[in-house]
Design a protein around this motif. Structure first.
Motif, PDB file in Angstrom:
ATOM      1  N   CYS A 176       0.762  10.786 -11.220  1.00 51.99           N
ATOM      2  CA  CYS A 176       1.588  10.108 -10.215  1.00 51.99           C
ATOM      3  C   CYS A 176       0.759   9.126  -9.394  1.00 51.99           C
ATOM      4  CB  CYS A 176       2.257  11.133  -9.311  1.00 51.99           C
ATOM      5  SG  CYS A 176       3.490  12.116 -10.172  1.00 51.99           S
ATOM      6  N   TYR A 177      -0.486   9.491  -9.109  1.00 47.99           N
ATOM      7  CA  TYR A 177      -1.382   8.595  -8.377  1.00 47.99           C
ATOM      8  C   TYR A 177      -1.613   7.312  -9.162  1.00 47.99           C
ATOM      9  CZ  TYR A 177      -5.515   7.016  -5.859  1.00 47.99           C
ATOM     10  OH  TYR A 177      -6.409   6.274  -5.134  1.00 47.99           O
ATOM     11  N   VAL A 178      -1.898   7.453 -10.445  1.00 49.27           N
ATOM     12  CA  VAL A 178      -2.152   6.281 -11.286  1.00 49.27           C
ATOM     13  C   VAL A 178      -0.898   5.425 -11.409  1.00 49.27           C
ATOM     14  CG1 VAL A 178      -2.704   5.570 -13.643  1.00 49.27           C
ATOM     15  CG2 VAL A 178      -4.057   7.351 -12.529  1.00 49.27           C
ATOM     16  N   ALA A 233       5.789   1.257  -1.204  1.00 45.19           N
ATOM     17  CA  ALA A 233       5.432   2.644  -0.920  1.00 45.19           C
ATOM     18  C   ALA A 233       6.632   3.569  -1.110  1.00 45.19           C
ATOM     19  CB  ALA A 233       4.875   2.761   0.499  1.00 45.19           C
ATOM     20  N   GLY A 234       7.790   3.152  -0.652  1.00 43.49           N
ATOM     21  CA  GLY A 234       8.984   3.986  -0.804  1.00 43.49           C
ATOM     22  C   GLY A 234       9.349   4.195  -2.260  1.00 43.49           C
ATOM     23  N   GLN A 235       9.224   3.136  -3.050  1.00 39.37           N
ATOM     24  CA  GLN A 235       9.497   3.252  -4.477  1.00 39.37           C
ATOM     25  C   GLN A 235       8.486   4.182  -5.133  1.00 39.37           C
ATOM     26  OE1 GLN A 235       8.452  -0.127  -6.888  1.00 39.37           O
ATOM     27  NE2 GLN A 235      10.135   0.270  -8.323  1.00 39.37           N
ATOM     28  N   ALA A 236       7.225   4.080  -4.738  1.00 41.33           N
ATOM     29  CA  ALA A 236       6.189   4.945  -5.310  1.00 41.33           C
ATOM     30  C   ALA A 236       6.492   6.411  -5.007  1.00 41.33           C
ATOM     31  CB  ALA A 236       4.818   4.563  -4.755  1.00 41.33           C
ATOM     32  N   PHE A 237       6.888   6.709  -3.772  1.00 45.20           N
ATOM     33  CA  PHE A 237       7.188   8.097  -3.425  1.00 45.20           C
ATOM     34  C   PHE A 237       8.371   8.617  -4.223  1.00 45.20           C
ATOM     35  CE2 PHE A 237       9.167  11.502  -1.050  1.00 45.20           C
ATOM     36  CZ  PHE A 237       8.074  12.325  -0.809  1.00 45.20           C
ATOM     37  N   ARG A 238       9.431   7.826  -4.326  1.00 43.97           N
ATOM     38  CA  ARG A 238      10.616   8.265  -5.066  1.00 43.97           C
ATOM     39  C   ARG A 238      10.309   8.498  -6.540  1.00 43.97           C
ATOM     40  NH1 ARG A 238      12.913   4.348  -1.803  1.00 43.97           N
ATOM     41  NH2 ARG A 238      12.892   2.825  -3.506  1.00 43.97           N
ATOM     42  N   ILE A 239       9.544   7.596  -7.145  1.00 38.87           N
ATOM     43  CA  ILE A 239       9.198   7.731  -8.554  1.00 38.87           C
ATOM     44  C   ILE A 239       8.307   8.946  -8.763  1.00 38.87           C
ATOM     45  CG2 ILE A 239       7.977   6.637 -10.473  1.00 38.87           C
ATOM     46  CD1 ILE A 239      10.751   5.421  -9.746  1.00 38.87           C
ATOM     47  N   VAL A 244       8.468  21.592  -4.565  1.00 40.96           N
ATOM     48  CA  VAL A 244       7.017  21.635  -4.351  1.00 40.96           C
ATOM     49  C   VAL A 244       6.315  20.644  -5.277  1.00 40.96           C
ATOM     50  CG1 VAL A 244       4.963  23.090  -4.622  1.00 40.96           C
ATOM     51  CG2 VAL A 244       6.961  23.975  -3.421  1.00 40.96           C
ATOM     52  N   ALA A 245       6.672  20.646  -6.543  1.00 35.67           N
ATOM     53  CA  ALA A 245       6.076  19.697  -7.489  1.00 35.67           C
ATOM     54  C   ALA A 245       6.429  18.265  -7.106  1.00 35.67           C
ATOM     55  CB  ALA A 245       6.557  19.993  -8.905  1.00 35.67           C
ATOM     56  N   GLY A 246       7.658  18.051  -6.658  1.00 35.05           N
ATOM     57  CA  GLY A 246       8.073  16.714  -6.244  1.00 35.05           C
ATOM     58  C   GLY A 246       7.282  16.197  -5.062  1.00 35.05           C
ATOM     59  N   LEU A 247       7.028  17.063  -4.091  1.00 34.10           N
ATOM     60  CA  LEU A 247       6.236  16.646  -2.934  1.00 34.10           C
ATOM     61  C   LEU A 247       4.802  16.317  -3.332  1.00 34.10           C
ATOM     62  CD1 LEU A 247       7.556  19.065  -0.179  1.00 34.10           C
ATOM     63  CD2 LEU A 247       7.948  16.616  -0.383  1.00 34.10           C
ATOM     64  N   VAL A 248       4.222  17.113  -4.211  1.00 34.60           N
ATOM     65  CA  VAL A 248       2.862  16.830  -4.678  1.00 34.60           C
ATOM     66  C   VAL A 248       2.831  15.480  -5.398  1.00 34.60           C
ATOM     67  CG1 VAL A 248       1.063  17.560  -6.303  1.00 34.60           C
ATOM     68  CG2 VAL A 248       2.136  19.235  -4.806  1.00 34.60           C
ATOM     69  N   GLY A 249       3.770  15.257  -6.299  1.00 39.57           N
ATOM     70  CA  GLY A 249       3.822  13.999  -7.031  1.00 39.57           C
ATOM     71  C   GLY A 249       4.156  12.810  -6.148  1.00 39.57           C
ATOM     72  N   GLY A 250       5.068  12.996  -5.221  1.00 36.89           N
ATOM     73  CA  GLY A 250       5.446  11.908  -4.319  1.00 36.89           C
ATOM     74  C   GLY A 250       4.316  11.482  -3.417  1.00 36.89           C
ATOM     75  N   TRP A 251       3.612  12.452  -2.851  1.00 36.02           N
ATOM     76  CA  TRP A 251       2.483  12.118  -1.979  1.00 36.02           C
ATOM     77  C   TRP A 251       1.338  11.490  -2.765  1.00 36.02           C
ATOM     78  CZ3 TRP A 251       3.017  17.417   0.767  1.00 36.02           C
ATOM     79  CH2 TRP A 251       3.984  17.316   1.763  1.00 36.02           C
ATOM     80  N   ALA A 252       1.118  11.933  -3.987  1.00 34.45           N
ATOM     81  CA  ALA A 252       0.067  11.345  -4.814  1.00 34.45           C
ATOM     82  C   ALA A 252       0.408   9.893  -5.168  1.00 34.45           C
ATOM     83  CB  ALA A 252      -0.139  12.168  -6.079  1.00 34.45           C
ATOM     84  N   ALA A 281      -0.133   3.970  -4.109  1.00 36.20           N
ATOM     85  CA  ALA A 281       0.464   2.708  -3.660  1.00 36.20           C
ATOM     86  C   ALA A 281      -0.234   2.191  -2.409  1.00 36.20           C
ATOM     87  CB  ALA A 281       1.955   2.903  -3.387  1.00 36.20           C
ATOM     88  N   TYR A 282      -0.599   3.079  -1.499  1.00 37.97           N
ATOM     89  CA  TYR A 282      -1.314   2.653  -0.293  1.00 37.97           C
ATOM     90  C   TYR A 282      -2.711   2.138  -0.621  1.00 37.97           C
ATOM     91  CZ  TYR A 282       2.176   4.458   2.968  1.00 37.97           C
ATOM     92  OH  TYR A 282       3.314   4.674   3.692  1.00 37.97           O
ATOM     93  N   LEU A 283      -3.390   2.774  -1.567  1.00 41.00           N
ATOM     94  CA  LEU A 283      -4.707   2.284  -1.955  1.00 41.00           C
ATOM     95  C   LEU A 283      -4.599   0.901  -2.584  1.00 41.00           C
ATOM     96  CD1 LEU A 283      -7.748   2.820  -2.199  1.00 41.00           C
ATOM     97  CD2 LEU A 283      -7.287   3.691  -4.482  1.00 41.00           C
ATOM     98  N   ARG A 284      -3.596   0.704  -3.404  1.00 36.32           N
ATOM     99  CA  ARG A 284      -3.402  -0.616  -4.003  1.00 36.32           C
ATOM    100  C   ARG A 284      -3.117  -1.658  -2.929  1.00 36.32           C
ATOM    101  NH1 ARG A 284       1.302  -2.860  -7.877  1.00 36.32           N
ATOM    102  NH2 ARG A 284       0.267  -4.777  -8.429  1.00 36.32           N
ATOM    103  N   ALA A 285      -2.321  -1.297  -1.928  1.00 32.59           N
ATOM    104  CA  ALA A 285      -1.980  -2.242  -0.858  1.00 32.59           C
ATOM    105  C   ALA A 285      -3.210  -2.608  -0.025  1.00 32.59           C
ATOM    106  CB  ALA A 285      -0.898  -1.656   0.032  1.00 32.59           C
ATOM    107  N   THR A 286      -4.145  -1.682   0.125  1.00 35.42           N
ATOM    108  CA  THR A 286      -5.333  -1.996   0.917  1.00 35.42           C
ATOM    109  C   THR A 286      -6.394  -2.733   0.114  1.00 35.42           C
ATOM    110  OG1 THR A 286      -6.294   0.166   0.435  1.00 35.42           O
ATOM    111  CG2 THR A 286      -5.011  -0.037   2.462  1.00 35.42           C
ATOM    112  N   THR A 287      -6.440  -2.513  -1.183  1.00 38.74           N
ATOM    113  CA  THR A 287      -7.451  -3.173  -1.992  1.00 38.74           C
ATOM    114  C   THR A 287      -6.989  -4.531  -2.510  1.00 38.74           C
ATOM    115  OG1 THR A 287      -6.728  -1.945  -3.943  1.00 38.74           O
ATOM    116  CG2 THR A 287      -8.572  -1.045  -2.707  1.00 38.74           C
TER     117      THR A 287
END
Length: 125
Positions: free
Chosen positions: A33-35, A44-50, A98-106, A111-117
């Motif tokens: 999910c992070y990748v 960011a919202g789209q990344a969390f939902r996906i 629980v799995a959804g929250l782990v995947g959503g936060w990852a 997405a946040y790392l991409r936005a900062t880099t």
């Protein structure tokens, strides 16, 4: 094929997370999910939902299938240990959340790392 289409990202995340978890530990879905969040999510919202949807489905479908295969006996016993009133369905849903929250936060972290880099170029007025 447009990989930025959210209708394609959800099955992609689900399939990758499911395939990776066959050979690696459960937390490998967070890496997937992070990748995905880093590589292809626009916002960011789209990344969390996906991430939430793909990870939740990767646990919901096998848990529901296993629950049906053994008539809910094991899930009922585990649900009795937790404050779920012995409901096997509630245990399957809690597992998916629980799995959804782990995947959503990852995915959100990716997405946040991409936005900062690689920030988006500013629009000219």
């Amino acid at each position: 094929m447009n990989l930025r289409n959210p209708w394609l990202l959800l099955p992609l995340t689900f399939l990758l997370a499911s395939a990776v978890q066959l050979f690696l530990p459960w937390w490998s879905l967070a890496v997937v999910c992070y990748v995905v969040g880093f590589a292809v999510a626009r916002f960011a919202g789209q990344a969390f939902r996906i991430g939430f949807g793909g990870a939740a489905l990767s646990w919901l479908l096998p848990a529901a299938w296993l629950n049906m295969r053994n008539d809910g006996l094991l899930a009922h016993r585990v649900a009795q240990l937790l404050p779920l009133g012995g409901s096997a369905v509630a245990l399957v849903l809690v597992t998916a959340v629980v799995a959804g929250l782990v995947g959503g936060w990852a995915a959100l972290a990716g997405a946040y790392l991409r936005a900062t880099t690689w920030p988006l170029p500013e629009r000219s007025r």
